[in-house]
Every structure is written in C-alpha cells, then in structure tokens.
Scaffold this active site. Sequence first.
Site, short mmCIF file in Angstrom:
data_model
loop_
_atom_site.label_atom_id
_atom_site.label_comp_id
_atom_site.label_asym_id
_atom_site.label_seq_id
_atom_site.Cartn_x
_atom_site.Cartn_y
_atom_site.Cartn_z
CE LYS A 87 52.26 84.74 55.12
NZ LYS A 87 53.20 85.92 54.20
NE ARG A 136 58.04 91.17 53.96
CZ ARG A 136 56.87 90.57 53.93
NH1 ARG A 136 56.04 90.61 55.14
NH2 ARG A 136 56.51 89.57 53.14
CE1 TYR A 166 40.17 90.67 87.28
CE2 TYR A 166 40.13 89.84 85.22
CZ TYR A 166 40.45 89.77 86.41
OH TYR A 166 40.98 88.47 86.93
CG MET A 210 44.10 84.58 80.31
SD MET A 210 45.15 83.87 81.48
CE MET A 210 46.20 85.47 82.20
C1 PLP Z 1 52.36 86.38 53.36
C2 PLP Z 1 53.03 86.54 51.81
C3 PLP Z 1 51.91 86.30 50.91
C4 PLP Z 1 50.46 85.88 51.14
O1 PLP Z 1 49.91 87.33 51.47
P1 PLP Z 1 48.39 87.62 51.73
O2 PLP Z 1 48.19 88.93 51.80
O3 PLP Z 1 47.99 86.88 52.98
O4 PLP Z 1 47.72 86.95 50.50
C5 PLP Z 1 52.58 86.42 49.65
N1 PLP Z 1 53.67 86.47 49.59
C6 PLP Z 1 54.59 86.86 50.56
C7 PLP Z 1 56.08 86.87 50.27
C8 PLP Z 1 54.28 86.85 51.73
O5 PLP Z 1 55.19 86.96 52.76
#
Ligand code: PLP
Length: 373
Positions: free
Chosen positions: A49, A148, A268, A314
């Site tokens: 992701k 969640r 800065y 920046m």
């Molecule tokens: C992001 C995520 C993972 C991976 O988690 P890591 O801590 O990066 O290994 C696995 N399962 C779900 C549901 C996630 O949202």
Amino acid sequence: MQDSGEQQNRGPNLSQAGAVLTIDLGAIRENYRLLRERLEGGQCAAVVKADGYGLGAAAVATALRREGCNAFFVAQAAEGISLRRVLGEGPDIFVLNGIHPGAEDDCAAAGLIAVANSAAQLAAWQAAARRRGQRLPVAVQVDSGMSRLGMAQAEVESIGRDAFDGLDLKLVMSHLACADELNNPVNALQRKAFEALRRMLPDAPASLANSSGIFLGGAFHYDLVRPGAALYGVNPTPGRENPMRQTVRLAAKIIQTRGLEAGIGVGYGHSFRSTAELRLATIALGYADGWPRRAAAVAWHRGRKLPFAGRVSMDTIILDISALSPEEPAPGDLVELIGERQTIDEIAALSDTIGYEILTGLGHRFHRRYEGG
Ligand SMILES: *Cc1c(COP(=O)(O)O)cnc(C)c1O
C-alpha cells in the site's frame, strides 16, 4: 509480466534532480526470504500500500513475484487496479480498506479481492457479484480489538450464512494494535478474540500478523502473514536489534560551499551561529522532500560526519563541512543522508515519529535508482 524496467518510476533524471534515492530491491527480496523462513508453513504475502511504502509498488511487487510471493495487499481500490496492470492475472490482490460504494464493478473487473470490513461492504460486493453474474472473491476483516476496521462480534452475528452466496471467502483476517510490543497482553487477547470470531464465519484461511506480528511467534502466523514495514527495512522489533536489511539510500547534491567567520548567523531564525571559523555546504534537499524539519541529523561524505547547521529549509539543508579538506567537496558531489550509517528508524526517532512515516513521506523530486530487481 512486463519487464520490470518499464514499471519503475525513476523520477527526474540524475542531472536535473537534487537528490538520489537508491532502492535496493535485492535487499527487499532478502527481507522477504528472512520473514518467510520464520514461518512454519503458511504463506507470506506482501503489503505494498501507499506505493510500496513510498518505494514504488510496481517495482517492489515485481521483485517479490520473483521470490514466489503470490498475495499482495493495498489499501485502496485505485492502488489495486494499477497493481493488477503491473502483475497481470494470477497473484491475489487484496484491498484492505474495502471497496467504496460505486467502485465495485471496476474492482471486480480487475480481479481484486475486496476486504469486507462491514456487513454493508459485504452486501455491496455480493450485489456486484449478482449483477455481474460472476462469483467474486472476498476477504472478511473482523475487529479483534483495535476498533479501526472490521466487523465486531455483533456485526458478524448479524450476517447470515447466505451473505456469502455468490462469493468465495478467501481469507478471514484481523489486525493487531500492539504487535510491536512483545510483552503487551493485548496481543494474546486479540488472538483469542480472533479465534472466536473466525469460528462464527464459514471455514477459510486466516491471517492476523503484520511485520511485528510475525515476531510474536508461530501462534500468530495462521495461514498467511501480511508484512509491510519489515520488507522495507523498518525494525519490526523496536528496542531489539533490527533483523532486517536496510533497503534505501538517500544522497543529496551539494549546491554551494562557503567559508564563514566566527559569530555569523546561519539559516532561518539564525538558530545556529558560528562560534569559530567554519565551512558550510548547502545541499539540495529539504522538508518538501519528506525530510522532517525537526530531524537535525548529520550527512556523510566519504565516511566523514557532517552535522546540520541551523534549520532545515523547504528545499535546502546547510551542513558544517569543516571536517573536510578545503579542496572537497565540489558542487554536485553527493552526501549521504539515509543508509546503513543513518537509518530510517534513526531519523524517525529524531523527529518523534516512526519509520513508516519517514518512508511513505519520501518525496517525488528524487532521481530514483533501482538495484537488484
Ligand atoms: C499496513 C497493514 C499491514 C502491514 O503492516 P506492517 O506493520 O507494515 O507490517 C498489515 N495488515 C493491515 C491490515 C495493514 O493495514
């Protein structure tokens, strides 16, 4: 599968970019093998992701396919649709957030596996299957104690067995809230809750562990584990030695050097003032590139440490290069900011965040170099 070269977004070319991000796909592959070796059976998936935690989902997933990885997780439908174009038919692609209303047909056409987090998402996916006259693959996420995403017990009870008519239940999964804390009792409680919730659903493979969850032991592995961060070199066992290899190096170009007398303000707010004669170099990287403004770190030039002088801007950072000989460095030379000497986790600690945020925040102005795909 296309040639991986076509899938790598290399950003601006080297001469036009201010900094170079080198992504070691060989190290990511090795991290995948290290994690898989810890399993006593079951499958090791890869979470890609947020564009592979900022490193390029297409390049990472293509490299991991070569290690035999057959299941990938993204957060969003659009990420899944792009990944399917890269990987072609075959590997499983799960969409963790589930499918937003209206996107079901595009996702079904791309052969994505919807993670149903609620009865409503499940019903919408089932309706899409009916409408299309096609069996669709689905995963169910249950909430074992993170509050969640996923169905809590009452919601699992509310769905009838016919909720899966026309669907193939591929996976029952949940997510751990405290997996990075080995001795946190929440882990065992979530495992128990997960067991109970699983039993209320049709028989299917199960998955609970993210990166850190893998290190909680075999009882957490089930049929499939879902590492993300550990693949990219973030320590899945905070407070203990990092078992993973570093996968990224970041180096920035020197724009300009100058000599400075004692008593002169730098950057800065003049938050830094020279107390002796100094030499400074200004490099082409700043907080707009994802370097945390609060992370006053060091850079490295041929093994020598160059401390930051003054605030991170920046697009630039000023370094104290008094430790170098007067002939070096030259404009265009690279200094290293992230690598074995200064890891993602260390920069995260300097700015009171986690390696995940540093990785996913790495900017889009870098020239990207992929090694070892
Ligand atoms: C992001 C995520 C993972 C991976 O988690 P890591 O801590 O990066 O290994 C696995 N399962 C779900 C549901 C996630 O949202």
